[in-house]
Design a protein around this motif. Sequence first.
Motif, PDB file in Angstrom:
ATOM      1  N   PHE A   1       2.591   5.000  -0.706  1.00 36.82           N
ATOM      2  CA  PHE A   1       2.880   3.668  -0.195  1.00 36.82           C
ATOM      3  C   PHE A   1       2.141   3.473   1.114  1.00 36.82           C
ATOM      4  O   PHE A   1       2.236   4.312   2.009  1.00 36.82           O
ATOM      5  N   TYR A   2       1.442   2.382   1.224  1.00 34.47           N
ATOM      6  CA  TYR A   2       0.760   2.062   2.471  1.00 34.47           C
ATOM      7  C   TYR A   2       1.527   0.963   3.166  1.00 34.47           C
ATOM      8  O   TYR A   2       2.027   0.047   2.521  1.00 34.47           O
ATOM      9  N   GLY A   3       1.616   1.043   4.472  1.00 29.95           N
ATOM     10  CA  GLY A   3       2.339   0.007   5.181  1.00 29.95           C
ATOM     11  C   GLY A   3       2.431   0.324   6.656  1.00 29.95           C
ATOM     12  O   GLY A   3       1.485   0.832   7.237  1.00 29.95           O
TER      13      GLY A   3
ATOM     14  N   LEU B   1       4.580   8.020   2.458  1.00 29.61           N
ATOM     15  CA  LEU B   1       4.495   6.723   3.124  1.00 29.61           C
ATOM     16  C   LEU B   1       3.417   6.846   4.189  1.00 29.61           C
ATOM     17  O   LEU B   1       3.556   7.629   5.123  1.00 29.61           O
ATOM     18  N   ILE B   2       2.345   6.089   4.034  1.00 30.65           N
ATOM     19  CA  ILE B   2       1.208   6.227   4.931  1.00 30.65           C
ATOM     20  C   ILE B   2       1.125   5.011   5.842  1.00 30.65           C
ATOM     21  O   ILE B   2       0.961   3.886   5.371  1.00 30.65           O
ATOM     22  N   CYS B   3       1.246   5.236   7.143  1.00 29.65           N
ATOM     23  CA  CYS B   3       1.241   4.104   8.081  1.00 29.65           C
ATOM     24  C   CYS B   3      -0.184   3.653   8.357  1.00 29.65           C
ATOM     25  O   CYS B   3      -1.013   4.440   8.801  1.00 29.65           O
ATOM     26  N   ASN B   4      -0.441   2.380   8.089  1.00 32.79           N
ATOM     27  CA  ASN B   4      -1.777   1.825   8.320  1.00 32.79           C
ATOM     28  C   ASN B   4      -2.104   1.736   9.800  1.00 32.79           C
ATOM     29  O   ASN B   4      -3.259   1.655  10.174  1.00 32.79           O
TER      30      ASN B   4
ATOM     31  N   PHE C   1      10.347   1.776   7.044  1.00 33.22           N
ATOM     32  CA  PHE C   1       8.910   1.690   6.765  1.00 33.22           C
ATOM     33  C   PHE C   1       8.657   0.431   5.960  1.00 33.22           C
ATOM     34  O   PHE C   1       9.255   0.210   4.913  1.00 33.22           O
ATOM     35  N   HIS C   2       7.745  -0.410   6.451  1.00 29.34           N
ATOM     36  CA  HIS C   2       7.438  -1.657   5.767  1.00 29.34           C
ATOM     37  C   HIS C   2       6.266  -1.453   4.814  1.00 29.34           C
ATOM     38  O   HIS C   2       5.147  -1.221   5.253  1.00 29.34           O
ATOM     39  N   VAL C   3       6.533  -1.540   3.527  1.00 29.06           N
ATOM     40  CA  VAL C   3       5.496  -1.256   2.534  1.00 29.06           C
ATOM     41  C   VAL C   3       4.638  -2.487   2.288  1.00 29.06           C
ATOM     42  O   VAL C   3       5.147  -3.577   2.047  1.00 29.06           O
ATOM     43  N   VAL C   4       3.333  -2.312   2.380  1.00 29.29           N
ATOM     44  CA  VAL C   4       2.404  -3.410   2.149  1.00 29.29           C
ATOM     45  C   VAL C   4       1.685  -3.231   0.811  1.00 29.29           C
ATOM     46  O   VAL C   4       1.362  -4.193   0.129  1.00 29.29           O
ATOM     47  N   ASN C   5       1.433  -1.997   0.452  1.00 28.33           N
ATOM     48  CA  ASN C   5       0.676  -1.739  -0.762  1.00 28.33           C
ATOM     49  C   ASN C   5       1.077  -0.369  -1.305  1.00 28.33           C
ATOM     50  O   ASN C   5       1.646   0.439  -0.584  1.00 28.33           O
ATOM     51  N   HIS C   6       0.738  -0.138  -2.555  1.00 29.52           N
ATOM     52  CA  HIS C   6       1.013   1.195  -3.069  1.00 29.52           C
ATOM     53  C   HIS C   6      -0.060   1.620  -4.062  1.00 29.52           C
ATOM     54  O   HIS C   6      -0.814   0.799  -4.570  1.00 29.52           O
ATOM     55  N   GLU C   7      -0.114   2.882  -4.290  1.00 34.45           N
ATOM     56  CA  GLU C   7      -1.033   3.413  -5.296  1.00 34.45           C
ATOM     57  C   GLU C   7      -0.275   4.451  -6.101  1.00 34.45           C
ATOM     58  O   GLU C   7       0.266   5.394  -5.546  1.00 34.45           O
TER      59      GLU C   7
ATOM     60  N   ILE D   1      13.040   1.861   0.119  1.00 29.51           N
ATOM     61  CA  ILE D   1      12.366   2.582   1.204  1.00 29.51           C
ATOM     62  C   ILE D   1      12.537   1.857   2.529  1.00 29.51           C
ATOM     63  O   ILE D   1      12.846   2.460   3.559  1.00 29.51           O
TER      64      ILE D   1
END
Lengths: 161, 161
Positions: free
Chosen positions: B141-143, B103-106, A132-138, A126
């Motif tokens: 995905f959060y990031g 992809l969800i941007c924080n 997009f920089h992924v930090v966490n996921h669910e 991704i």
Amino acid sequence: MSVSQEEFKELLKKKGLKVTNQRLLVLEVLAGHRDRHMTAEDIYELVKEDYPEIGLATIYRTVQLLLEMQLVDRINLDDGCVRYEIGQDTDGDMCGKHHHHHLICNTCGKVLPFKDDLLEELERHIEEETGFHVVNHELKFYGQCQECREKENKNGKHTEV
Amino acid sequence: MSVSQEEFKELLKKKGLKVTNQRLLVLEVLAGHRDRHMTAEDIYELVKEDYPEIGLATIYRTVQLLLEMQLVDRINLDDGCVRYEIGQDTDGDMCGKHHHHHLICNTCGKVLPFKDDLLEELERHIEEETGFHVVNHELKFYGQCQECREKENKNGKHTEV
DNA sequence: GTGATTGCAAACTTTTTGCATCCGA
DNA sequence: TCGGATGCAAAAAGTTTGCAATCAC
């Protein structure tokens, strides 16, 4: 063991926050039920056993705090309330990522944990493709657990889908 | 194109349900905004333009119906309300699975779609290992999105985490 | 002592439900 | 005609907020 009570106290002090009984108890309850996915109400009922005067609002505020401190994870099983669980890998340098997914049975509603690191490959993919920089996921899987499948087969019902 | 209006009418009749203006309009609105993730309120406002007497309860009931018919997917972006989007692959024989993650941007809250089929391998793995039969999945995905990362870099803020 | 924290109750938001009316088949 | 579908309003459920009292530091 994720965070010890001592580490938690340190973290609070470092942030200029106060160490209160309520905060310690909420963390303790979460740490004592790491196998369950607890709603605010669940936590409330359990903390009340030790500290009957606590209010539900305090649970919400504390859980919010623990989320911000990355000490707990939040999951939504779409049953109407958000659930919290203590981080499985809060120690180490894993930046709060949790490599632990949920298998949700459509038949009985049971939630099974499943551990897997496959997603790291996908996260790299991704980042390369979208920036997009992924930090966490669910990740949640919906389906039918072994138990329910066997029960249905026994009843002669043919497994569909 | 997922489902046509004619196919939808057929499906309703086959289930012994009635074809109503309200149901057609809800589907139409969802089909006309397949790029957006719509809340019940969003749908309500848009249907009202063509059919001002519709009630919000009807939106909820219709969306529930569409979910059961596997014509729409439901996603929860944890912003307090559930969202709906029309299936991307409702045609064909894909059993309602959607191979489309979020992809969800924080930072800015933007939600980007991302297509990937990698999870099928993982689903097979789960079935082998746990006996859980996966029917559907939801992956978020959060990031931080590229745009926000660039903005932060421009402002001299060092990218953390 | 002082400001953060708490408990309580009220407010808010989203979604569901009961019921009389309406409408598609 | 008749049972399902609808609109409305009320209810429900989960979460947040305002505020005075309390407590940690």
